[in-house]
Design a protein around this motif. Structure first.
Motif, PDB file in Angstrom:
ATOM      1  N   GLU A  38       0.818  -1.202   0.000  1.00  0.00           N
ATOM      2  CA  GLU A  38       0.000   0.000   0.000  1.00  0.00           C
ATOM      3  C   GLU A  38       0.861   1.265   0.000  1.00  0.00           C
ATOM      4  O   GLU A  38       0.467   2.289  -0.568  1.00  0.00           O
ATOM      5  CB  GLU A  38      -0.943  -0.003   1.206  1.00  0.00           C
ATOM      6  CG  GLU A  38      -1.888  -1.195   1.248  1.00  0.00           C
ATOM      7  CD  GLU A  38      -2.954  -1.144   0.146  1.00  0.00           C
ATOM      8  OE1 GLU A  38      -2.668  -0.657  -0.966  1.00  0.00           O
ATOM      9  OE2 GLU A  38      -4.075  -1.584   0.410  1.00  0.00           O
ATOM     10  N   VAL A  39       2.038   1.191   0.630  1.00  0.00           N
ATOM     11  CA  VAL A  39       2.960   2.325   0.559  1.00  0.00           C
ATOM     12  C   VAL A  39       3.372   2.569  -0.887  1.00  0.00           C
ATOM     13  O   VAL A  39       3.468   3.712  -1.349  1.00  0.00           O
ATOM     14  CB  VAL A  39       4.204   2.078   1.443  1.00  0.00           C
ATOM     15  CG1 VAL A  39       5.262   3.155   1.196  1.00  0.00           C
ATOM     16  CG2 VAL A  39       3.815   2.068   2.909  1.00  0.00           C
ATOM     17  N   GLY A  40       3.619   1.488  -1.628  1.00  0.00           N
ATOM     18  CA  GLY A  40       3.956   1.624  -3.040  1.00  0.00           C
ATOM     19  C   GLY A  40       2.839   2.263  -3.839  1.00  0.00           C
ATOM     20  O   GLY A  40       3.079   3.103  -4.715  1.00  0.00           O
ATOM     21  N   ARG A  41       1.602   1.877  -3.565  1.00  0.00           N
ATOM     22  CA  ARG A  41       0.459   2.493  -4.261  1.00  0.00           C
ATOM     23  C   ARG A  41       0.354   3.985  -3.906  1.00  0.00           C
ATOM     24  O   ARG A  41       0.087   4.824  -4.773  1.00  0.00           O
ATOM     25  CB  ARG A  41      -0.834   1.764  -3.897  1.00  0.00           C
ATOM     26  CG  ARG A  41      -0.905   0.341  -4.446  1.00  0.00           C
ATOM     27  CD  ARG A  41      -2.310  -0.239  -4.312  1.00  0.00           C
ATOM     28  NE  ARG A  41      -2.374  -1.553  -4.948  1.00  0.00           N
ATOM     29  CZ  ARG A  41      -2.401  -2.714  -4.300  1.00  0.00           C
ATOM     30  NH1 ARG A  41      -2.382  -2.727  -2.980  1.00  0.00           N
ATOM     31  NH2 ARG A  41      -2.451  -3.852  -4.963  1.00  0.00           N
ATOM     32  N   GLY A  67       7.420   0.214  -2.993  1.00  0.00           N
ATOM     33  CA  GLY A  67       7.351   0.648  -1.609  1.00  0.00           C
ATOM     34  C   GLY A  67       8.727   0.750  -0.971  1.00  0.00           C
ATOM     35  O   GLY A  67       9.025   1.717  -0.268  1.00  0.00           O
ATOM     36  N   VAL A  68       9.577  -0.255  -1.208  1.00  0.00           N
ATOM     37  CA  VAL A  68      10.951  -0.201  -0.692  1.00  0.00           C
ATOM     38  C   VAL A  68      11.685   1.014  -1.253  1.00  0.00           C
ATOM     39  O   VAL A  68      12.366   1.755  -0.536  1.00  0.00           O
ATOM     40  CB  VAL A  68      11.710  -1.499  -1.040  1.00  0.00           C
ATOM     41  CG1 VAL A  68      13.189  -1.373  -0.669  1.00  0.00           C
ATOM     42  CG2 VAL A  68      11.085  -2.691  -0.331  1.00  0.00           C
ATOM     43  N   TYR A  69      11.538   1.228  -2.557  1.00  0.00           N
ATOM     44  CA  TYR A  69      12.213   2.349  -3.211  1.00  0.00           C
ATOM     45  C   TYR A  69      11.711   3.679  -2.654  1.00  0.00           C
ATOM     46  O   TYR A  69      12.499   4.607  -2.412  1.00  0.00           O
ATOM     47  CB  TYR A  69      11.973   2.275  -4.715  1.00  0.00           C
ATOM     48  CG  TYR A  69      12.817   3.243  -5.517  1.00  0.00           C
ATOM     49  CD1 TYR A  69      14.134   2.955  -5.824  1.00  0.00           C
ATOM     50  CD2 TYR A  69      12.283   4.447  -5.961  1.00  0.00           C
ATOM     51  CE1 TYR A  69      14.913   3.836  -6.557  1.00  0.00           C
ATOM     52  CE2 TYR A  69      13.049   5.342  -6.689  1.00  0.00           C
ATOM     53  CZ  TYR A  69      14.357   5.025  -6.995  1.00  0.00           C
ATOM     54  OH  TYR A  69      15.125   5.912  -7.712  1.00  0.00           O
ATOM     55  N   HIS A  70      10.401   3.781  -2.423  1.00  0.00           N
ATOM     56  CA  HIS A  70       9.841   5.025  -1.899  1.00  0.00           C
ATOM     57  C   HIS A  70      10.331   5.300  -0.484  1.00  0.00           C
ATOM     58  O   HIS A  70      10.635   6.455  -0.141  1.00  0.00           O
ATOM     59  CB  HIS A  70       8.315   4.953  -1.925  1.00  0.00           C
ATOM     60  CG  HIS A  70       7.653   6.211  -1.463  1.00  0.00           C
ATOM     61  ND1 HIS A  70       7.774   7.412  -2.127  1.00  0.00           N
ATOM     62  CD2 HIS A  70       6.859   6.460  -0.385  1.00  0.00           C
ATOM     63  CE1 HIS A  70       7.099   8.347  -1.481  1.00  0.00           C
ATOM     64  NE2 HIS A  70       6.525   7.794  -0.433  1.00  0.00           N
TER      65      HIS A  70
END
Length: 523
Positions: free
Chosen positions: A52-55, A268-271
């Motif tokens: 969800e962080v990625g979205r 999400g990891v990248y963000h």
């Protein structure tokens, strides 16, 4: 400017002190802003998971890019021309510039918002995630508000005061977003609730920004607005392309990872990694915001000695205030990632280090892009940003298929470093100076000492929590001790004295500018 009058050193000191007061206010508010945005990320990661962080990151990337598209370059244009019209004592032109900038930005953002709302399902499919559709439509609802808020706050900075920008843009909006996001998640509203929190925070911040701008305009003598669309459009159109390219450089990686179908987990990891690195260089934005109006004012009056001085001073602040955070990122990347999202994020350590190195070059070159913009060299800055964006896209297309998020990080870091090195040489050709000072060199020496201390803690202390806790304290203590041992510069001492004095300095500065407009005297 071939020489300096006897009063020039004192005038230069006044500019440094004025920039310092605005910069310290911006810096304090930026710390709060970055903490709030980091906590939004932390709450989302803990409550909903990395997917969800990625979205959230992809939707926010679309909102940021369309925000720059709809603002049409008027953010830099409003700051510059408000400062110029104040310096020239032209209240009619000032009112006309503000009305043009706000009106066109609001209209453009509304048209783009309708387009995004209609095209949200198609864009979600292109990003290989149909569940993004709702978030994209809510981003469309945010778009006019974020555009109006940024345009209004940009205009207030032309008065060479940072109060509205700091309190509304850097304090209220992120804190409101954090509180509303936490409330939405507590009520079980999930990611959709987080996007609604963004909507409410954006519209309320826009209202406050307009109120702040209206209060400042009321200080200017009444006059029928004089519209000069030619000069504003010429500057703003080029600035728009430049800003859009710059923002694209920040967000295109997340979108390309989506197009290559790397999944919301990887994004999400990248963000999270990019957010950590952004925290390290948070000082750049508030110093730029304080530096820009002073630069536009001085350059317009031909006071190039003072332009060179505040450019070097501003760069020194950015570097020395950022270095402890960069040291922490280089020594404890795994531990910092685990603090946000647990062990699953530890694989982003290499990405964090690569991104940090790119941002370190950005910090070390200082506000060179702002200097080019505010001195009227927006075309040069536009070409720089377009070249960096093109280089980033080409490197991403080459590296992402083979190396995933690490390839995206390398592409971004190389592009950012290249464009900033080029800008340093362009600024040198324009104002005949480079942003290297004795204070910067002392800061780098202190950072190397703190780096050694940090690695020593990592080697001696067991457990990632203890390593991070002890290590951060040791890095900051070692850095401060080394800086003090190497000695403070004259500007450092002057700034410290200035920002710790009590009294209504900012109010006095604002009042003097208003008097100058009414009398036609250049403040």
């Amino acid at each position: 400017m071939t020489g300096r009058s006897p009063a020039a050193p004192e005038a230069g000191d006044q500019q440094v002190r004025g920039m310092a007061r605005g910069g310290v206010l911006n810096l304090a508010s930026a710390v709060l802003s970055q903490v709030a945005l980091f906590l939004v990320l932390l709450v989302l990661a803990r409550a909903l998971g990395l997917r969800e962080v990625g979205r959230y990151a992809q939707v926010y990337a679309v909102l940021s890019l369309l925000g720059l598209l709809s603002l049409s370059g008027f953010r830099a244009g409003l700051t510059r021309f408000v400062a110029v019209h104040l310096a020239d004592g032209e209240p009619a032109a000032l009112r006309g510039a503000i009305r043009l900038g706000l009106g066109i930005s609001a209209a453009a953002s509304t048209v783009l918002a309708v387009g995004l709302a209609v095209g949200a399902p198609w864009l979600a499919e292109a990003l290989h995630d149909p569940r993004l559709s709702t978030g994209l439509r809510l981003a469309a609802l945010c778009l006019p508000a974020t555009t109006i808020c940024e345009a209004a706050l940009a205009a207030t900075r032309g008065w060479r005061t940072q109060r509205a920008y700091a309190l509304v843009g850097q304090v209220y909006e992120p804190v409101a977003r954090l509180a509303l996001t936490a409330l939405a998640l507590a009520l079980g509203a999930g990611l959709t609730g987080a996007f609604w929190a963004l909507v409410v925070a954006s519209w309320s911040a826009a209202g406050l920004a307009l109120v702040a701008l209206a209060r400042m305009v009321r200080r200017v003598p009444a006059a029928r607005p004089a519209y000069r669309p030619g000069e504003l459009f010429r500057f703003s159109t080029v600035s728009w392309v430049s800003s859009l390219s710059s923002t694209g450089l920040i967000w295109v990686d997340a979108l390309l990872l989506g197009f290559f179908d790397y999944g919301a987990d990887a994004i999400g990891v990248y963000h999270v990694a990019t957010r950590l690195v952004t925290i390290a260089v948070f000082v750049l934005a508030p110093v730029n915001a304080s530096f820009g109006p002073h630069l536009a004012h001085l350059h317009h009056q031909g006071r190039l000695d003072e332009v060179r001085r505040i450019y070097r001073v501003a760069t020194g602040w950015v570097v020395r205030l950022s270095l402890p955070a960069f040291v922490a990122l280089l020594v404890f990347p795994e531990q910092l990632l685990r603090l946000v999202g647990g062990p699953g994020l530890a694989g982003g350590a290499a990405v964090t280090v690569v991104l940090a190195l790119g941002q370190l070059v950005n910090a070390a070159t200082g506000p060179c892009g702002t200097l080019l913009n505010m001195s009227g060299r927006v075309a040069v800055n536009m070409v720089d940003n377009l070249a960096a964006l093109l280089l980033n896209i080409l490197l991403n297309l080459w590296l992402i298929p083979a190396y995933g998020i690490l390839g995206a990080a390398v592409a971004w870091a190389v592009s950012l470093a290249a464009v900033n090195v080029a800008r340093v040489w362009q600024v040198r050709a324009q104002v005949h100076t480079v942003p290297v000072t004795a204070g910067m060199v002392k800061g780098l020496v202190a950072a190397l000492f703190a780096l050694g201390v940090g690695f020593g803690v990592r080697w001696l202390v067991e457990g990632w929590v203890a390593q991070l806790t002890v290590g951060l304290v040791a890095i900051v203590a070692a850095y401060l001790a080394a800086v003090l041992a190497l000695g403070l510069s004259r500007e450092d001492v002057m700034v410290l004295r200035s920002v710790t004095r009590r009294g209504g300095r900012q109010a006095g500065a604002d009042q003097s500018v208003g008097v100058a407009v009414g009398s036609g005297v250049r403040p």
